[in-house]
Design a protein around this motif. Structure first.
Motif, PDB file in Angstrom:
ATOM      1  N   ALA A 160       0.832  -1.197   0.000  1.00 58.78           N
ATOM      2  CA  ALA A 160       0.000   0.000   0.000  1.00 58.78           C
ATOM      3  C   ALA A 160       0.866   1.245   0.000  1.00 58.78           C
ATOM      4  O   ALA A 160       2.065   1.198   0.301  1.00 58.78           O
ATOM      5  N   GLU A 161       0.247   2.355  -0.332  1.00 55.82           N
ATOM      6  CA  GLU A 161       0.901   3.657  -0.211  1.00 55.82           C
ATOM      7  C   GLU A 161       0.654   4.182   1.198  1.00 55.82           C
ATOM      8  O   GLU A 161      -0.490   4.290   1.641  1.00 55.82           O
ATOM      9  N   PRO A 162       1.716   4.485   1.955  1.00 54.22           N
ATOM     10  CA  PRO A 162       1.507   4.942   3.337  1.00 54.22           C
ATOM     11  C   PRO A 162       0.967   6.356   3.395  1.00 54.22           C
ATOM     12  O   PRO A 162       1.438   7.245   2.685  1.00 54.22           O
ATOM     13  N   MET A 215       4.768   0.543   1.465  1.00 56.17           N
ATOM     14  CA  MET A 215       4.693  -0.334   2.626  1.00 56.17           C
ATOM     15  C   MET A 215       4.184  -1.696   2.177  1.00 56.17           C
ATOM     16  O   MET A 215       3.113  -1.814   1.576  1.00 56.17           O
ATOM     17  N   GLU A 216       5.006  -2.711   2.415  1.00 55.58           N
ATOM     18  CA  GLU A 216       4.608  -4.086   2.164  1.00 55.58           C
ATOM     19  C   GLU A 216       4.081  -4.676   3.466  1.00 55.58           C
ATOM     20  O   GLU A 216       4.692  -4.498   4.529  1.00 55.58           O
ATOM     21  N   LEU A 217       2.974  -5.362   3.407  1.00 49.00           N
ATOM     22  CA  LEU A 217       2.317  -5.883   4.604  1.00 49.00           C
ATOM     23  C   LEU A 217       2.858  -7.281   4.877  1.00 49.00           C
ATOM     24  O   LEU A 217       2.349  -8.287   4.384  1.00 49.00           O
ATOM     25  N   LEU A 218       3.923  -7.332   5.662  1.00 52.03           N
ATOM     26  CA  LEU A 218       4.708  -8.553   5.854  1.00 52.03           C
ATOM     27  C   LEU A 218       4.074  -9.456   6.909  1.00 52.03           C
ATOM     28  O   LEU A 218       3.662  -8.996   7.982  1.00 52.03           O
ATOM     29  N   THR A 219       4.069 -10.746   6.611  1.00 55.20           N
ATOM     30  CA  THR A 219       3.658 -11.757   7.581  1.00 55.20           C
ATOM     31  C   THR A 219       4.870 -12.621   7.900  1.00 55.20           C
ATOM     32  O   THR A 219       5.382 -13.311   7.007  1.00 55.20           O
ATOM     33  N   PRO A 220       5.375 -12.590   9.131  1.00 52.36           N
ATOM     34  CA  PRO A 220       6.552 -13.391   9.461  1.00 52.36           C
ATOM     35  C   PRO A 220       6.230 -14.884   9.458  1.00 52.36           C
ATOM     36  O   PRO A 220       5.140 -15.297   9.869  1.00 52.36           O
ATOM     37  N   THR A 221       7.174 -15.665   8.990  1.00 47.45           N
ATOM     38  CA  THR A 221       7.099 -17.120   9.137  1.00 47.45           C
ATOM     39  C   THR A 221       8.093 -17.572  10.201  1.00 47.45           C
ATOM     40  O   THR A 221       7.716 -18.185  11.200  1.00 47.45           O
ATOM     41  N   THR A 222       9.362 -17.210  10.004  1.00 48.68           N
ATOM     42  CA  THR A 222      10.387 -17.504  11.020  1.00 48.68           C
ATOM     43  C   THR A 222      11.082 -16.243  11.506  1.00 48.68           C
ATOM     44  O   THR A 222      11.893 -16.308  12.438  1.00 48.68           O
ATOM     45  N   ALA A 223      10.796 -15.097  10.919  1.00 45.62           N
ATOM     46  CA  ALA A 223      11.514 -13.862  11.241  1.00 45.62           C
ATOM     47  C   ALA A 223      11.043 -13.267  12.561  1.00 45.62           C
ATOM     48  O   ALA A 223       9.891 -13.442  12.981  1.00 45.62           O
TER      49      ALA A 223
END
Length: 379
Positions: free
Chosen positions: A222-224, A247-255
């Motif tokens: 999205a555009e912030p 802005m990328e809407l990140l979903t952690p897996t192992t981070a």
């Protein structure tokens, strides 16, 4: 860039002399500039040009001499530079750089992001490159510049920084993952691993082929608008927490999540993450933060990579550059990039300050004039 393209020391053919009227150098700035070139690996400098020309389109791009062809302040300063170069060439010429951090830059990504720019039009590929590079420069971290064709050299570096690698073949993305698994420390920004070399978007989860490396995935961006970073332990003001582009809407897996988005609906997503992968680590900037945030972020990453040392205690406008000379001695340049005198602790092993001939021990104070430089060869 030139040193890394060539793989060895280089010659600067057109060093600015007086330049345009808005660039007229203060006393000491030409010396600072000339020794800065040597400290970055130049064999020497040549000036554009000897004297200011008297007609045509570059009439006001002034040379060492002005239009009257008489000795002047820039000429006298160039005389001191030439005399010092002649006297100190055995110690200074052909400096071997041993940088531990590299930038991987991509002309293909620059072109791709020109075709598909970030919304708002106020941030492009070079803005991202320079924002990251300038942060490390001000932290006295010297960097090499690599290109995709140089990926086999990644293992030479403790840290590799990858700005917005929008367009890349799968082979390069796999090399980045292998670099981390083998013990390297990677930093990458948004838009990395998005398209292949033909600007075809990957069918797999983003970032393409790097989800294991970074320990995150995303499918929305999205555009912030009035969005800030939150959740980290960085001591930053509210203004310094604002993000300015993408802005990328990140979903952690192992981070591990360093920062999230301060937003009523996007707050459940990560913005900046770190991940352990194999023997190394990888950090991902899913947005474009402020300069202050980048500085706090890189301090953390440099410490993680074992690169936070004495030189990082010196603050800009003090700039320190180092290398090894032909006698296999360590040489350290201390620059004052300001118009005010500065005092700086000497942070290296005992040696000789070459311009003055003064012996120096670790911990002694260097007195740097405005736009001044001191050069120490270790004993």
């Amino acid at each position: 860039v030139t040193r890394n393209l060539k793989g060895q020391n280089y010659l600067v053919l057109e060093t600015e002399a007086q330049g345009f009227p808005q660039w007229t150098p203060y006393d000491g700035q030409l010396r600072l500039q000339a020794f800065s070139h040597l400290a970055s690996g130049a064999r020497g400098v040549m000036y554009w040009h000897w004297h200011s020309i008297h007609n045509a389109c570059e009439t006001y791009w002034k040379g060492v001499l002005s239009h009257d062809l008489q000795p002047n302040a820039p000429y006298r300063e160039c005389c001191t530079i030439g005399a010092d170069f002649a006297r100190l060439s055995p110690q200074l010429s052909g400096l071997v750089k041993e940088n531990r951090v590299a930038f991987l830059v991509s002309n293909e990504s620059l072109t791709g992001l020109e075709q598909f720019p970030l919304p708002g039009g106020n941030t492009d590929y070079n803005d991202v490159v320079r924002g990251l590079y300038d942060t490390l420069y001000e932290l006295n971290v010297e960097c090499d510049v690599l290109f995709p064709r140089d990926a086999e050299r990644l293992s030479q570096y403790a840290m590799v920084v990858v700005p917005a690698l929008y367009s890349a073949p799968d082979s390069l993305l796999k090399q980045l993952t292998d670099y981390v698994k083998q013990g390297g420390h990677l930093v990458a920004t948004f838009k990395t691993g998005f398209c292949n070399e033909f600007l075809t978007v990957a069918h797999e989860r983003q970032p393409h082929l790097l989800t294991e490396c970074f320990g995150v995935t995303y499918d929305q961006f999205a555009e912030p608008r009035n969005v800030s970073l939150t959740g980290d332990d960085f001591a930053l003001s509210a203004e310094d927490r604002k993000i300015t582009a993408w802005m990328e809407l990140l979903t952690p897996t192992t981070a591990n999540v360093l920062s999230s988005y301060g937003h009523p609906f996007w707050g459940k997503y990560a913005a900046v993450t770190e991940n352990a992968c194999g023997k190394g680590s990888a950090a991902y900037l899913g947005c474009w933060p402020s300069a202050a945030y980048l500085k706090a972020f890189f301090k953390r990453r440099l410490a993680r990579a074992g690169l936070w040392g004495a030189e990082q205690t010196a603050e800009f406008p003090i700039v320190i550059k180092s290398g090894r000379n032909r006698r296999n001695s360590r040489v350290h340049y201390y620059f004052n990039y300001s118009g005010e005198p500065r005092e700086q602790e000497y942070l290296h092993e005992a040696g000789l300050e070459l311009l003055s001939g003064r012996p120096l021990n670790a911990g002694e104070t260097l007195h740097l004039e405005p736009w001044g430089v001191q050069i120490v060869e270790e004993n």
